[in-house]
Scaffold this motif. Structure first.
Motif, mmCIF file in Angstrom:
data_model
loop_
_atom_site.group_PDB
_atom_site.id
_atom_site.type_symbol
_atom_site.label_atom_id
_atom_site.label_comp_id
_atom_site.label_asym_id
_atom_site.label_seq_id
_atom_site.Cartn_x
_atom_site.Cartn_y
_atom_site.Cartn_z
ATOM 1 N N LYS A 177 0.823 -0.960 0.538
ATOM 2 C CA LYS A 177 -0.152 0.586 -0.226
ATOM 3 C C LYS A 177 1.034 1.184 -0.209
ATOM 4 O O LYS A 177 1.590 1.425 0.666
ATOM 5 C CB LYS A 177 -0.844 0.340 1.626
ATOM 6 N N PHE A 180 -0.880 6.518 -3.551
ATOM 7 C CA PHE A 180 -1.126 6.416 -4.693
ATOM 8 C C PHE A 180 -1.577 5.140 -5.544
ATOM 9 O O PHE A 180 -2.587 5.609 -6.195
ATOM 10 C CB PHE A 180 -0.669 7.652 -5.597
ATOM 11 N N ALA A 181 -1.207 4.087 -5.439
ATOM 12 C CA ALA A 181 -0.904 2.939 -5.735
ATOM 13 C C ALA A 181 -1.245 2.146 -4.757
ATOM 14 O O ALA A 181 -0.244 2.397 -3.597
ATOM 15 C CB ALA A 181 0.206 2.669 -6.794
ATOM 16 N N ASP A 183 -3.345 -0.081 -2.810
ATOM 17 C CA ASP A 183 -4.733 -0.005 -2.121
ATOM 18 C C ASP A 183 -6.028 -0.885 -2.400
ATOM 19 O O ASP A 183 -6.362 -0.225 -3.533
ATOM 20 C CB ASP A 183 -5.495 0.923 -1.656
ATOM 21 N N ASN A 186 -9.189 0.322 -2.341
ATOM 22 C CA ASN A 186 -9.957 2.112 -2.701
ATOM 23 C C ASN A 186 -9.157 2.707 -4.039
ATOM 24 O O ASN A 186 -9.321 3.293 -4.317
ATOM 25 C CB ASN A 186 -9.804 2.447 -1.754
ATOM 26 N N GLN A 187 -7.720 1.843 -4.433
ATOM 27 C CA GLN A 187 -7.456 2.775 -5.889
ATOM 28 C C GLN A 187 -7.502 1.239 -6.792
ATOM 29 O O GLN A 187 -7.918 1.897 -7.371
ATOM 30 C CB GLN A 187 -6.112 2.456 -5.413
ATOM 31 N N GLY A 375 -2.044 10.844 -8.888
ATOM 32 C CA GLY A 375 -3.131 10.741 -7.866
ATOM 33 C C GLY A 375 -3.753 11.797 -6.869
ATOM 34 O O GLY A 375 -3.080 12.849 -6.805
ATOM 35 N N LYS A 377 -6.029 12.847 -3.565
ATOM 36 C CA LYS A 377 -6.689 13.222 -2.214
ATOM 37 C C LYS A 377 -7.050 14.197 -1.586
ATOM 38 O O LYS A 377 -6.127 14.847 -1.655
ATOM 39 C CB LYS A 377 -5.824 12.162 -0.969
ATOM 40 N N THR A 387 -10.702 10.318 -3.301
ATOM 41 C CA THR A 387 -9.592 9.962 -4.327
ATOM 42 C C THR A 387 -9.528 9.942 -5.668
ATOM 43 O O THR A 387 -10.680 9.036 -5.768
ATOM 44 C CB THR A 387 -9.085 8.292 -3.484
ATOM 45 N N GLY A 389 -6.939 8.406 -9.506
ATOM 46 C CA GLY A 389 -6.094 8.415 -10.316
ATOM 47 C C GLY A 389 -6.031 7.765 -11.463
ATOM 48 O O GLY A 389 -6.782 7.036 -11.962
ATOM 49 N N ASN A 424 -13.089 7.351 -6.485
ATOM 50 C CA ASN A 424 -13.164 6.955 -5.276
ATOM 51 C C ASN A 424 -14.389 8.120 -4.794
ATOM 52 O O ASN A 424 -13.757 9.252 -3.756
ATOM 53 C CB ASN A 424 -12.048 6.530 -4.502
ATOM 54 N N SER A 434 -16.595 3.677 -6.170
ATOM 55 C CA SER A 434 -15.626 3.978 -7.298
ATOM 56 C C SER A 434 -16.590 4.008 -9.087
ATOM 57 O O SER A 434 -16.877 2.790 -8.826
ATOM 58 C CB SER A 434 -14.754 3.098 -7.138
#
Length: 470
Positions: A177, A180-181, A183, A186-187, A375, A377, A387, A389, A424, A434
């Motif tokens: 995790k 920006f990448a 996860d 969520n990403q 990315g 947030k 968020t 990306g 997201n 998302s």
């Protein structure tokens, strides 16, 4: 007995080498978890949908016991291209239990983490034509097979504020995790953007153990040894390390140039498990397949042997043992860096990320992997937890990966590119939604159709993701 001692010493040595190489993704799989003042409150503002359980959840949290049940729904569809168009529905249910022995009044510095996952539905992997999965969570617990499995069961003990040990069944994917990448919930959904694809030989979940070192503020070092054949569905610890060991090590440093938060990560993977080599004699493979299909070729008898000697002498050449690799390795590097923090809030802003991986390309079919993107947030006014990306990933396959078939059938298999974008939206603290779009230039340029080989076109994959925390 001497051989067993030698192997044990080799494993211990590799753990020490891992320490020298820095730290391991997933090494801190059992750590303190944030506990809010209350799990209850207003329906739209509470951290979890089911609230405080009439105060029980709050009482448990104060004693270091945190139980979560989460639901992730990820329907996806191939809108055009690929092998076929159409939609499929996949979902994951996660169950997590964290225990802090210090808060529980037992002993300080101890942390247990148990995590299980249920996967259900169907995915669009085949329809997309991509080799790199377009939904990382659909690999869990077992690729293309709805099931339930224990992913993580670890105990970590800090012996001092800067040094800890951990052991158990380790879930490795959550160790990647980033800001920006990485996860997966969520990403980015595409595996090429979730973690370096060159780490394909690292098991998702395996028995092992290691160390965590926090020498200075902003520096995390750790290393771990894993069972190289561990799987999410195998909980038999007696089979661990039967065929070698794997060592994963990495280290992360937090930097703040001009007050802007960033992270630098470097690491590596090594394993001495014997694996099938990508470099094989095509004629030997062909003879092996013929003998499997026609066992008489292995012992044709006098009459058939004379016929073969006259007309097909090449079929009498004995099948040789397949080439194998005794070791394999991978190295990786990555960073993320904010460009801007609105109002000086270091948890929000816009930034970029980059990841690179390289392997030996002998046992590992992926030689290089790259990913990069932008990315953000909490930059939309009134949406502090949203968020987004936009990223690109390239997976470069080894030249040793089925070269004969690549040349003969023009299959491609040189590299695969993926571009993904997502937004997201945090609708509540317990509900995220998302929208996701991927454009994939597949590595495998042809597939088998009803009338022979046909081309696989660039795939456009759309998706929706709903993440509910109960």
């Amino acid at each position: 007995m001497n051989g067993a001692w030698i192997r044990s010493g080799r494993y211990a040595l590799m753990v020490l080498l891992g320490l020298a190489l820095l730290a391991a993704p997933g090494g801190a799989s059992a750590q303190p978890v944030d506990v809010p003042p209350t799990w209850g409150g207003d329906f739209w503002d509470r951290p979890r949908l089911t609230g405080s359980w009439w105060g029980l959840r709050d009482d448990l949290g104060k004693k270091g016991v945190v139980f979560d049940t989460d639901l992730l729904l990820t329907p996806q569809g191939v809108l055009s291209g690929g092998r076929d168009t159409g939609w499929e529905f996949w979902g994951n249910a996660d169950y997590t239990l964290n225990i802090d022995t210090g808060k529980l009044g037992l002993w300080p510095g101890g942390f247990f983490k148990f995590y299980a996952d249920s996967g259900f539905g169907d995915n669009v992997f085949r329809k997309s034509g991509a080799i790199v999965p377009v939904n990382t969570m659909a690999l869990l617990p077992k690729p293309n097979e709805p099931t339930t499995a224990l992913m993580n069961a670890t105990f970590m003990q800090f012996l001092s504020p800067k040094f800890g040990l951990f052991a158990g069944k380790v879930f490795t994917l959550d160790g990647f995790k980033g800001e920006f990448a990485g996860d997966m919930r969520n990403q980015f959904m595409n595996t090429g953007l979730a973690f370096p694809a060159t780490l394909v030989l690292v098991p998702f979940s395996a028995y092992g153990g290691g160390v965590v070192v926090l020498p200075w503020e902003g520096v995390v070092l750790s290393a771990m040894a894993l069972d190289p054949s561990g799987t999410t569905t195998n909980n038999d610890i007696s089979e661990a390390f039967d065929d070698g060991a794997s060592v994963v090590a990495s280290g992360q440093v937090t930097i703040k140039p001009f007050g802007l938060v960033g992270h630098q990560t470097v690491g590596g993977f090594w394993s001495n498990k014997s694996r099938l080599s990508l470099t094989q004699d095509p004629s030997n493979v062909g003879r092996f397949l013929l003998e499997e299909r026609f066992p008489r070729l292995g012992d044709p008898g006098p009459l058939l042997r004379r016929i073969l000697e006259r007309f097909f002498p090449q079929l009498l050449v004995p099948v040789q043992r397949a080439n194998r690799e005794d070791t394999t390795w991978t190295v990786f590097y990555g960073f993320d860096q904010y460009f801007w923090h609105p109002g000086g809030d270091q948890k929000r802003g816009i930034g970029m990320f980059f990841n690179f991986g390289a392997s030996d390309g002998d046992a590992n079919p992926i030689k290089y992997s790259y990913s990069m993107g932008i990315g953000g947030k909490g930059i939309v006014p009134g949406r502090p937890h949203d968020t987004f990306g936009v990223g690109w990933a390239r997976t470069q396959f080894s030249d040793n990966f089925v070269p004969f078939l690549r040349r003969t059938l023009d299959l491609g298999l040189d590299h695969e590119d993926a571009v993904e974008m997502f937004y997201n939206a945090s609708l509540t603290r317990w509900l995220n939604m998302s929208l996701d779009l991927q454009v994939i230039d597949p590595a495998l340029k042809k597939t088998l159709g009803s009338s022979g080989l046909k081309n696989v076109d660039t795939a456009v994959v759309g998706g929706v993701r709903m993440y509910i925390r109960f």
